[in-house]
Scaffold this motif. Structure first.
Motif, short mmCIF file in Angstrom:
data_model
loop_
_atom_site.label_atom_id
_atom_site.label_comp_id
_atom_site.label_asym_id
_atom_site.label_seq_id
_atom_site.Cartn_x
_atom_site.Cartn_y
_atom_site.Cartn_z
N GLY A 265 24.00 -6.55 -14.32
CA GLY A 265 22.92 -7.07 -15.14
C GLY A 265 23.00 -6.55 -16.57
O GLY A 265 23.34 -5.40 -16.82
N GLY A 266 22.73 -7.44 -17.52
CA GLY A 266 22.73 -7.06 -18.92
C GLY A 266 24.09 -7.06 -19.58
O GLY A 266 24.21 -6.64 -20.73
N THR A 267 25.12 -7.55 -18.88
CA THR A 267 26.47 -7.57 -19.45
C THR A 267 26.90 -9.00 -19.76
O THR A 267 26.33 -9.97 -19.25
CB THR A 267 27.51 -6.95 -18.50
N VAL A 268 27.92 -9.11 -20.56
CA VAL A 268 28.57 -10.39 -20.86
C VAL A 268 29.95 -10.36 -20.20
O VAL A 268 30.65 -9.34 -20.27
CB VAL A 268 28.72 -10.59 -22.38
N PRO A 269 30.36 -11.43 -19.51
CA PRO A 269 31.65 -11.39 -18.80
C PRO A 269 32.82 -11.04 -19.70
O PRO A 269 32.92 -11.52 -20.84
CB PRO A 269 31.79 -12.81 -18.25
N ARG A 270 33.72 -10.23 -19.18
CA ARG A 270 34.99 -9.94 -19.85
C ARG A 270 36.10 -10.84 -19.32
O ARG A 270 37.02 -11.19 -20.06
CB ARG A 270 35.37 -8.48 -19.64
N ALA A 271 36.02 -11.16 -18.02
CA ALA A 271 37.02 -12.05 -17.41
C ALA A 271 36.71 -13.50 -17.77
O ALA A 271 35.59 -13.82 -18.22
CB ALA A 271 37.03 -11.87 -15.91
N THR A 272 37.66 -14.37 -17.58
CA THR A 272 37.50 -15.76 -18.01
C THR A 272 37.50 -16.76 -16.86
O THR A 272 37.01 -17.88 -17.03
CB THR A 272 38.62 -16.15 -18.99
N GLU A 273 38.04 -16.40 -15.68
CA GLU A 273 38.03 -17.35 -14.57
C GLU A 273 38.07 -16.59 -13.25
O GLU A 273 38.72 -15.56 -13.12
CB GLU A 273 39.19 -18.34 -14.66
N ALA A 274 37.34 -17.14 -12.29
CA ALA A 274 37.23 -16.50 -10.98
C ALA A 274 38.52 -16.65 -10.18
O ALA A 274 39.29 -17.59 -10.37
CB ALA A 274 36.06 -17.11 -10.22
N LYS A 275 38.71 -15.74 -9.25
CA LYS A 275 39.93 -15.69 -8.46
C LYS A 275 39.63 -15.73 -6.97
O LYS A 275 38.55 -15.35 -6.51
CB LYS A 275 40.70 -14.39 -8.75
N VAL A 276 40.62 -16.17 -6.21
CA VAL A 276 40.70 -15.92 -4.78
C VAL A 276 41.82 -14.91 -4.58
O VAL A 276 42.89 -15.03 -5.19
CB VAL A 276 41.00 -17.21 -3.99
N PHE A 277 41.56 -13.89 -3.75
CA PHE A 277 42.64 -12.95 -3.44
C PHE A 277 42.66 -12.68 -1.94
O PHE A 277 41.68 -12.92 -1.22
CB PHE A 277 42.50 -11.65 -4.24
N THR A 278 43.80 -12.21 -1.49
CA THR A 278 43.94 -11.80 -0.09
C THR A 278 44.11 -10.30 -0.04
O THR A 278 44.58 -9.66 -0.99
CB THR A 278 45.14 -12.48 0.58
N ALA A 279 43.70 -9.73 1.10
CA ALA A 279 43.80 -8.29 1.28
C ALA A 279 44.25 -7.97 2.69
O ALA A 279 44.00 -8.73 3.63
CB ALA A 279 42.46 -7.62 0.97
N ASP A 280 44.90 -6.83 2.82
CA ASP A 280 45.36 -6.35 4.12
C ASP A 280 44.15 -5.98 4.98
O ASP A 280 43.23 -5.29 4.51
CB ASP A 280 46.26 -5.13 3.91
N LEU A 281 44.14 -6.41 6.23
CA LEU A 281 42.99 -6.18 7.09
C LEU A 281 42.80 -4.71 7.45
O LEU A 281 41.68 -4.29 7.78
CB LEU A 281 43.13 -7.00 8.38
#
Length: 755
Positions: A520-536
């Motif tokens: 809350g109260g911030t402005v985004p630094r990133a420009t586009e959302a991602k999908v990522f995978t992770a080890d279970l």
């Protein structure tokens, strides 16, 4: 505007309320038969109490009263007598859902500053009339910190523009401008009418602005070592020429109001600021933890208040309003139970009692379906947990939890993600509810810079939690918790400067979706959302994709009925091949992204994909990707039960996009499906590939379901005759062309089925 911007909710409101009265039981809705294709409204799930702030003032005939502002549908301004403990009036604030600030001006008019419409309301204690005065500053959603000035004027702050405004009868509104460039919150103000000065508490990077109301000169007096710290000034009070400050992590400070020099620190303040100056001319009261504390102005010393026996005077929670009557201190305590305190400094005697604030129908914040078919709801801000038995239509208040921004189930246990401290709790519904033991806290993520555990998934003995960062911070986290060993690993900032808001276990990997939004109260630094995978096992990131370039958020990921990954990004449905990470389809659906509440569900009743966003409920054909609108309004927080029924809350969308008045729980039963777990192969098979696209026929059956090439047939001829008859019917119904029929029958003829 960054995604997932939420109203700033003080930790005081959500964590420090004392023992609560049970919420008033809602009226039971008559159970309705689960008729396919219908929506059933199960009504208000809970009426409960959320008092944001209280002000001790005077009513008609100078009667001492307490004015309280409450959450409701709409918001409420209540009037009670702190001595006789009567409810005197309940006034409504149209188009609002509540108010964060209340005060009484020097001419006796009471003012309330609302959300999400950011209007100022006046209340006349003599006539009991309420007037909506409108918006002090255009484009705002919340008004904070109302304080009286001279000549009937009142002041306040705004979000998201971080403005200060004033209002005076006969003059109207005056915008004093933005207090600090790039900041979004003015969460409180203090006023010195004699010197014509105002102080504004600015979040979330931490600034305290001294504003000369005559010249407009602004000066930041927040101690330099604290500037930029997300532990920003939250509540401020000017008392006896000194500025009392509560930081949002509850640390207390006393400052010189002109220089910002620290006069006292090292104590905790849980209350919504302090009392005014006591009649003795030297004492200032506040609450710390569950006790009443006192600050001595001449000596700048602070400590707990003690009774005649030397025992600390208990408040049992955080003060949200203080006043003095006949030399005694009165206070409203906590937000959810109507608690109050009376303390006599002359004798040390104190009394804890309750005031009759009127419970209201409150918005449902989250919904989850249990494995036994019961439906659980949690209230926004208030945090009460309730459970509905769909068979009887009866909703039961279970107890207070806190605002749950995420739910998950594993092994019959409910896992709960609680704001604002980032708590992850576990609850066994088969055992009695007792907060602290059942549910019990497993861990909290606030030390890792997280305040909203939003997404849950599980595999084996492990629970996975996706979270978003605390106010003023960037970088969410993925947490892996092993229920067998208690081991936990938190991967902070696993995608740079992005929060983790959706999770799904598919095959041997965890799939996750992000938001570019920070805390809350911030402005985004990133420009586009991602999908990522992770080890279970480890939670380490193994791959990263951009399924919808430029999207702000991927709010939902599910294992599709076709073996693919389905996702929802900024109002667009995408289908991703888990083998390659390639996007195979992108489908625009009606409605625009409404944030983290946008959801996808694969119904176990008809294997269609349902999308809820912007109030819409869509049914998406998994074969053709055709979209059918089931509802075009009032559908939020979608989930499903074990039978594939869809559950959601209602809500009215305001002109500024805020969704209000969502206290009802509803159920949609998908249309009848004669072919559960349909054959969703992309093309029709009649013992051999046909090249004809597979599709749905009627009553939930695909062409492949009707062909039945997996069945045992007495003879090849019987199978071919069956295929011919089925395709005749489909041609007659307009679902197949003649050429397509010929291709299917030909494939049946050359197949080995029945030979």
């Amino acid at each position: 505007m960054p995604p997932f911007r939420r109203t700033l909710v003080p930790a005081t409101v959500l964590t420090l309320a004392a023992a609560l009265l049970p919420a008033t039981a809602p009226a039971s809705a008559a159970p309705a038969e689960a008729t396919p294709g219908t929506v059933t409204d199960f009504g208000v799930q809970q009426t409960a109490l959320t008092v944001f702030e209280a002000h001790y003032g005077t009513g008609a005939d100078d009667r001492p009263v307490v004015y309280g502002v409450q959450m409701g549908s709409p918001g409420v301004l209540s009037v009670t007598d702190p001595v006789t403990r009567e409810l005197l009036d309940t006034a409504y604030l149209p188009e609002s859902s509540g108010a964060w600030g209340i005060t009484q001006s020097s001419d006796g008019t009471v003012y309330a500053g609302s959300y999400p419409n950011a209007h100022l309301y006046s209340y006349d204690p003599k006539t009991r009339t309420t007037v909506d005065l409108g918006a002090p500053v255009a484009g705002q959603t919340v008004l904070y910190g109302l304080r009286p000035g001279a000549d009937g004027r009142v002041y306040g702050g705004t979000y998201p523009g971080a403005h200060v405004f004033s209002y005076a009868p006969g003059e109207g509104f005056r915008d004093h401008g933005r207090m600090y460039a790039g900041e979004q919150y003015v969460v409180d103000v203090a006023v010195d009418p004699t010197r014509n000065l105002l102080w504004a508490a600015v979040g979330t990077a931490g600034h305290l602005i001294r504003l000369d109301l005559a010249t407009g000169e602004k000066r930041d007096i927040w101690p330099e070592t604290m500037r930029g710290d997300a532990n920003y000034p939250y509540d401020i009070n000017l008392v006896g020429g000194k500025l009392f400050v509560k930081r949002n992590k509850l640390q207390g400070l006393v400052l010189d109001p002109d220089t910002g020099a620290v006069l006292a620190d090292g104590f905790t303040m849980g209350s919504r600021g302090t009392s005014a100056l006591a009649p003795d001319g030297r004492s200032v009261y506040f609450t710390s933890g569950t006790d009443l504390w006192r600050y001595d102005l001449p000596t700048d010393t602070v400590g707990p208040v003690r009774d005649a026996a030397g025992t600390p005077v208990r408040s049992d929670g955080a003060g949200i309003g203080f006043g003095f009557l006949d030399g005694q201190l009165y206070a409203v305590i906590g937000n959810y139970g109507g608690q109050a305190l009376r303390y006599d400094p002359a004798t040390g005697a104190s009394e804890r009692y309750r005031l009759p604030f009127p419970p209201q129908a409150l918005d449902i914040n989250n919904i989850t379906a249990g494995p036994d078919g019961r439906i659980w709801t949690n209230l926004y801000i208030n945090g009460n947990l309730a459970v509905l038995d769909p068979d009887t239509g009866t909703a039961t208040n279970v107890g207070r939890l806190g605002q749950a921004d995420g739910f998950g189930w594993h092994g019959g246990l409910m896992y709960q993600g609680v704001y604002p401290y980032g708590g992850v709790l576990v609850y066994d519904p088969a055992q009695p509810y007792r907060l602290g033991t059942n549910p019990r806290e497993l861990f909290r993520l606030q030390p890792d810079g997280q305040n909203r555990p939003i997404a849950f998934a599980s595999a084996g003995s492990r629970i996975y939690v996706g979270s978003t960062p605390d106010y003023g911070l960037w970088g969410g986290a993925l947490t892996v918790y092993d229920t067998a060993t208690g081991a936990r690993t938190t991967h902070r900032n696993i995608v740079a400067d992005q929060g983790v808001i959706s999770l799904a276990v598919v095959g041997d990997r965890l799939w996750a979706g992000t938001t570019i939004g920070g805390g809350g109260g911030t402005v985004p630094r990133a420009t586009e959302a991602k999908v990522f995978t992770a080890d279970l096992v480890t939670g380490e990131k193994t791959a990263e994709y951009t399924p919808v370039p430029g999207a702000d958020a991927i709010t939902s990921l599910v294992a599709g009925p076709d073996g693919m990954i389905w996702g929802l990004a900024d109002g667009e449905v995408f289908v991703l091949d888990p083998a390659s990470g390639a996007v195979t389809h992108r489908v625009d659906v009606p409605g625009r992204s409404s944030g983290v509440a946008d959801e996808l569900v694969v119904s176990t009743a008809d294997e269609h994909v349902y999308a809820a966003l912007d109030g819409y409920l869509h049914r998406i054909d998994p074969l053709t990707k055709d979209v059918r609108v089931i509802r075009d309004a009032q559908t939020y927080r979608l989930t499903q039960d074990g039978q594939g029924n869809l559950w959601f809350r209602n809500g009215v969308k305001a002109a500024n996009g805020a969704v209000q008045y969502g206290s009802h729980l509803l159920r949609y039963v998908p249309e009848a499906d004669d072919c559960r777990r349909s054959d969703l192969r992309a093309q029709v098979y009649a013992g051999d590939a046909t090249g004809v696209p597979n599709r749905y026929a009627e009553r939930g059956c695909t062409v492949n379901d009707l062909i039945r090439d997996e069945a045992s047939w007495d003879s090849h001829g019987a199978f071919v005759a069956h295929v011919a008859a089925v395709t005749d019917d489909l041609v007659d119904a307009g679902l197949l062309s003649g050429a397509e029929q010929d291709a299917i029958v030909a494939a049946a003829g050359r197949s080995n089925i029945g030979r």
